[in-house]
Design a protein around this motif. Structure first.
Motif, mmCIF file in Angstrom:
data_model
loop_
_atom_site.group_PDB
_atom_site.id
_atom_site.type_symbol
_atom_site.label_atom_id
_atom_site.label_comp_id
_atom_site.label_asym_id
_atom_site.label_seq_id
_atom_site.Cartn_x
_atom_site.Cartn_y
_atom_site.Cartn_z
ATOM 1 N N GLN A 1 32.879 -9.997 61.678
ATOM 2 C CA GLN A 1 33.780 -10.384 62.778
ATOM 3 C C GLN A 1 33.429 -11.772 63.315
ATOM 4 O O GLN A 1 32.299 -12.032 63.702
ATOM 5 N N ARG A 2 34.437 -12.669 63.309
ATOM 6 C CA ARG A 2 34.212 -13.963 63.949
ATOM 7 C C ARG A 2 34.611 -13.874 65.417
ATOM 8 O O ARG A 2 33.837 -14.152 66.302
ATOM 9 N N THR A 3 35.845 -13.437 65.673
ATOM 10 C CA THR A 3 36.298 -13.292 67.068
ATOM 11 C C THR A 3 36.793 -11.862 67.267
ATOM 12 O O THR A 3 37.637 -11.395 66.493
ATOM 13 N N PRO A 4 36.293 -11.164 68.280
ATOM 14 C CA PRO A 4 36.810 -9.812 68.528
ATOM 15 C C PRO A 4 38.241 -9.871 69.045
ATOM 16 O O PRO A 4 38.683 -10.910 69.533
ATOM 17 N N SER B 1 45.022 -7.922 63.441
ATOM 18 C CA SER B 1 45.820 -6.686 63.373
ATOM 19 C C SER B 1 45.667 -5.948 62.048
ATOM 20 O O SER B 1 45.550 -4.721 62.025
ATOM 21 N N SER B 2 45.694 -6.705 60.930
ATOM 22 C CA SER B 2 45.645 -6.046 59.614
ATOM 23 C C SER B 2 44.331 -5.301 59.470
ATOM 24 O O SER B 2 44.292 -4.129 59.046
ATOM 25 N N SER B 3 43.250 -5.979 59.812
ATOM 26 C CA SER B 3 41.929 -5.377 59.688
ATOM 27 C C SER B 3 41.793 -4.169 60.619
ATOM 28 O O SER B 3 41.282 -3.111 60.222
ATOM 29 N N GLY C 1 46.097 -13.907 74.434
ATOM 30 C CA GLY C 1 45.940 -15.269 73.901
ATOM 31 C C GLY C 1 46.020 -15.263 72.383
ATOM 32 O O GLY C 1 46.631 -16.131 71.769
ATOM 33 N N LYS C 2 45.354 -14.289 71.786
ATOM 34 C CA LYS C 2 45.591 -13.995 70.369
ATOM 35 C C LYS C 2 46.521 -12.794 70.350
ATOM 36 O O LYS C 2 46.504 -11.997 71.300
ATOM 37 N N ARG C 3 47.282 -12.647 69.289
ATOM 38 C CA ARG C 3 48.253 -11.544 69.220
ATOM 39 C C ARG C 3 47.535 -10.215 69.512
ATOM 40 O O ARG C 3 46.550 -9.868 68.858
ATOM 41 N N ALA D 1 48.685 0.236 56.960
ATOM 42 C CA ALA D 1 49.727 -0.730 57.350
ATOM 43 C C ALA D 1 50.853 0.022 58.064
ATOM 44 O O ALA D 1 51.381 1.001 57.549
ATOM 45 N N ARG D 2 51.193 -0.459 59.215
ATOM 46 C CA ARG D 2 52.128 0.289 60.063
ATOM 47 C C ARG D 2 52.767 -0.701 61.025
ATOM 48 O O ARG D 2 52.134 -1.679 61.420
ATOM 49 N N CYS D 3 53.979 -0.430 61.418
ATOM 50 C CA CYS D 3 54.610 -1.314 62.383
ATOM 51 C C CYS D 3 54.078 -0.988 63.779
ATOM 52 O O CYS D 3 53.928 0.173 64.120
HETATM 53 O O1 N01 Z 1 45.567 -11.994 60.659
HETATM 54 P P1 N01 Z 1 44.899 -12.645 61.965
HETATM 55 P P2 N01 Z 1 46.129 -10.514 60.462
HETATM 56 N N1 N01 Z 1 35.565 -16.475 58.383
HETATM 57 O O2 N01 Z 1 45.106 -14.102 61.815
HETATM 58 C C1 N01 Z 1 39.400 -14.073 60.714
HETATM 59 C C2 N01 Z 1 51.008 -9.430 62.177
HETATM 60 N N2 N01 Z 1 50.697 -8.079 61.785
HETATM 61 O O3 N01 Z 1 46.607 -10.399 59.058
HETATM 62 O O4 N01 Z 1 40.063 -15.029 65.123
HETATM 63 C C3 N01 Z 1 35.587 -15.362 59.119
HETATM 64 O O5 N01 Z 1 45.347 -11.988 63.191
HETATM 65 C C4 N01 Z 1 39.967 -14.454 62.046
HETATM 66 O O6 N01 Z 1 38.939 -14.832 62.923
HETATM 67 P P3 N01 Z 1 39.255 -15.841 64.155
HETATM 68 C C5 N01 Z 1 50.596 -9.617 63.621
HETATM 69 O O7 N01 Z 1 51.503 -10.450 64.258
HETATM 70 C C6 N01 Z 1 51.528 -7.146 62.252
HETATM 71 O O8 N01 Z 1 45.195 -9.505 60.922
HETATM 72 O O9 N01 Z 1 40.067 -16.962 63.566
HETATM 73 N N3 N01 Z 1 36.680 -14.831 59.676
HETATM 74 C C7 N01 Z 1 40.659 -13.153 62.417
HETATM 75 O O10 N01 Z 1 39.765 -12.222 62.933
HETATM 76 C C8 N01 Z 1 49.252 -10.254 63.448
HETATM 77 O O11 N01 Z 1 48.791 -10.943 64.563
HETATM 78 C C9 N01 Z 1 51.285 -5.855 61.955
HETATM 79 O O12 N01 Z 1 37.947 -16.256 64.647
HETATM 80 C C10 N01 Z 1 37.817 -15.488 59.475
HETATM 81 C C11 N01 Z 1 41.163 -12.642 61.065
HETATM 82 O O13 N01 Z 1 40.406 -13.319 60.072
HETATM 83 C C12 N01 Z 1 49.495 -11.125 62.250
HETATM 84 O O14 N01 Z 1 50.280 -10.335 61.387
HETATM 85 C C13 N01 Z 1 50.185 -5.496 61.193
HETATM 86 C C14 N01 Z 1 37.891 -16.662 58.707
HETATM 87 C C15 N01 Z 1 42.606 -12.956 60.829
HETATM 88 O O15 N01 Z 1 43.373 -12.297 61.783
HETATM 89 C C16 N01 Z 1 48.259 -11.560 61.512
HETATM 90 O O16 N01 Z 1 47.359 -10.469 61.420
HETATM 91 C C17 N01 Z 1 49.349 -6.483 60.722
HETATM 92 C C18 N01 Z 1 36.699 -17.152 58.160
HETATM 93 N N4 N01 Z 1 36.658 -18.273 57.453
HETATM 94 C C19 N01 Z 1 49.623 -7.778 61.017
HETATM 95 N N5 N01 Z 1 39.173 -17.067 58.677
HETATM 96 C C20 N01 Z 1 52.255 -4.879 62.472
HETATM 97 O O17 N01 Z 1 51.895 -3.864 62.911
HETATM 98 C C21 N01 Z 1 39.876 -16.175 59.403
HETATM 99 N N6 N01 Z 1 39.060 -15.227 59.886
HETATM 100 C C22 N01 Z 1 53.695 -5.184 62.455
#
Ligand code: N01
Length: 532
Positions: free
Chosen positions: A206-209, A186-188, A324-326, A54-56
């Protein structure tokens, strides 16, 4: 003690980056303020999201408070992009320096906030007691309610089940384990390279890259730090003029008017230096689909260069518009797929059939010890709609927002007098550097409360017309960009049954200009002391 004995000028919900600064401001104005925090520690996002890696992804010289010059000067970050624990340390330092901790009620959870139309006061009920307050301020963050999607059989899993957004404090032992992770946001993308080092097998579902740019992180360059600290206020001012409120890349050049070879060579340089700012490398990436495709294709080619297995590389290449996605920022994410113990499962080709007690069934049965959900958040509205917030005529905010959240400036909502949201829907928030956006809102709320006191006003409320017009503008601007072209948490598509509406305001300088105009016009669009 009767239920409603404890009365405050303001109750702030949440002790993260925004709650802490809001408290600091109001405390210094001499108001009686209570901060209520669900956790036993402050830090918000950085307290909850303790997953490895986890990192900014915004440089820490920017992702830091600017309200106190001494604080800016005394604090030194060890890396360009700070890891979660260092940011938590920083927030604790801030709380200690300004004597904030003793006034926070930890381990207390707000359940309901209800506006009393006769007294014009809010009653805030928690799992412990009830408080009465004039102002109710939600500092609950944009990404704080974890998304826990329905996955068939999940409840029958008997191994360890983790979510990146509620990561346990204790260090997790992955050594020699078979681990699955669902989600590739991002988290993953941050945690996969860390976890892959230890595990026997890591199965990435992975659902969406996602597009991800290398962070090019490293130890803080002391010369850069000294240079920024020597002109911190100018540096912050310059950043506030960038569309996303960030320093560095904000090139005015257009891909559509540039030589393609030069663009690719510039992208090479940006890829090796810039992280998230890659998106700002040319001004037309967010607005022109052809130019966007040039950038998207550059990243796809990078993925194909890095990942040796062609089939895996192809699955890792996003097809939608970049941004389109973050956009994600990583440290060795794509490289991780060259490890023999890391396996990518494409859920479009092979959906999860079932989770069993010790396995996930998709194209085959994957035996696992640990399952990590990296499935994101109910973004922007979840923290508010998960509570009962009752405004005029007992209207519940979650009902008012059923067809889509509407807010005026991301600060106020009609029917909810004296309620403020920090970085609420309709403000730059998640499409900006959160730190200065939070400070902007906190300063505005504090000034507004001060102005009300000086002008003998007791109740402020945004009008429905102002709110409707504001959200129209939010959508009008968004429709000029690629941000609305993809299913994402920006528009609520990641949550079943959530109204689809694009919520962030795109463009920090335009937002600031409008906010200043509205304020100068004595809070145009808000009404004061409306009679019931
Ligand atoms: O969450 P996400 P995150 N079956 O929503 C998948 C911030 N952040 O926690 O894209 C299978 O981006 C989903 O798939 P899809 C940052 O703004 C900042 O990673 O919906 N898969 C996607 O791949 C970031 O954008 C930092 O098809 C399923 C994933 O789960 C925001 O937080 C660090 C599913 C979710 O990705 C969120 O990031 C980390 C299912 N039923 C995060 N449901 C910093 O560095 C969902 N998914 C500051």
């Amino acid at each position: 003690m009767t239920d409603e004995e404890t009365k405050y000028d303001a109750v702030i919900v949440g002790a993260g980056v925004s709650g802490l600064f809001m408290f600091y401001k109001l405390k210094n104005m001499g108001l009686s303020v209570l901060v209520i925090e669900k956790s036993d520690e402050l830090g918000g996002t950085w307290n909850w999201n303790r997953y490895p890696g986890a990192r900014c992804d915004i440089p820490s010289l920017e992702y830091s408070y600017q309200f106190d010059e001494e604080l800016q000067q005394e604090w030194s970050w060890s890396e360009k992009y700070s890891a979660g624990p260092e940011i938590l340390e920083y927030l604790n330092h801030v709380a200690d320096k300004f004597d904030l901790k003793d006034y926070i009620n930890f381990e207390e959870e707000v359940i309901q906030a209800k506006f009393n139309e006769d007294s014009c006061l809010w009653s805030v009920s928690t799992n412990k007691q009830k408080y009465v307050t004039k102002f109710c301020i939600f500092a609950t963050g944009c990404l704080s309610i974890p998304n826990k999607p329905e996955i068939p059989g999940l409840e029958s899993f008997e191994g360890e089940l983790l979510h990146t957004a509620t990561w346990p404090r204790e260090e997790q032992n992955f050594r020699g384990k078979n681990v699955a992770i669902i989600g590739t946001g991002s988290s993953s993308i941050q945690t996969i390279p860390e976890i892959a080092k230890d595990v026997k097998n890591l199965y990435v579902f992975q659902r969406t890259p996602n597009y991800s740019i290398p962070s090019n992180n490293g130890p803080m360059d002391k010369d850069v730090e000294a240079q920024v600290k020597g002109r911190y206020s100018e540096f912050r001012k310059e950043n506030s003029l960038n569309g996303f409120g960030l320093a560095s890349l904000s090139d005015e050049a257009l891909i559509s008017e540039s030589d393609l070879e030069e663009v690719i060579s510039q992208f090479e340089e940006n890829w090796n230096t810039s992280g998230l700012a890659f998106f700002g490398g040319y001004a037309d990436i967010p607005v022109d689909v052809d130019s966007n495709e040039v950038a998207a294709n550059f990243v796809r080619n990078k993925i194909k260069e890095i990942v040796s297995d062609e089939e895996t590389a192809e699955k890792l290449c996003p097809k939608y518009h970049i941004g389109g996605k973050r956009l994600c920022v990583d440290t060795g994410y794509f490289q991780t797929f060259n490890r023999e113990n890391v396996h990518l499962i494409d859920l479009h080709a092979s959906p999860i059939e079932n989770v069993n007690s010790n396995s996930i069934e998709a194209d085959q049965d994957y035996e696992i010890d640990i399952l990590i959900l990296a499935t994101g958040f109910d973004a922007m509205t979840g923290a508010l709609t998960s509570l009962d917030i009752l405004g005029r005529n007992e209207v519940n905010l979650k009902d008012q927002w059923k067809e889509g959240a509407k807010s005026y400036l991301g600060l106020g909502v009609s029917n909810f007098p004296n309620l403020f949201t920090i970085t609420g829907p309709g403000s730059p928030s998640v499409l900006s550097n959160m730190m200065p956006s939070i400070e902007q809102h906190v300063n505005w709320i504090a000034d507004c409360i001060g102005w009300m006191s000086e002008n003998n006003k007791s109740v402020i409320e945004s009008t429905k017309t102002a709110e409707d017009e504001w959200m129209e503008l939010v959508n009008e601007i968004a429709d000029m960009t690629i941000f609305t072209s993809t299913q994402s948490w920006y528009n609520g598509s990641n949550i079943e049954d959530k109204a689809k509406a694009f919520l962030p305001f795109i463009g920090v300088p335009v937002y600031t200009e409008k906010l200043e105009e509205i304020t100068a016009a004595e809070y145009q669009g808000f009404i004061f002391d409306k009679s019931n």
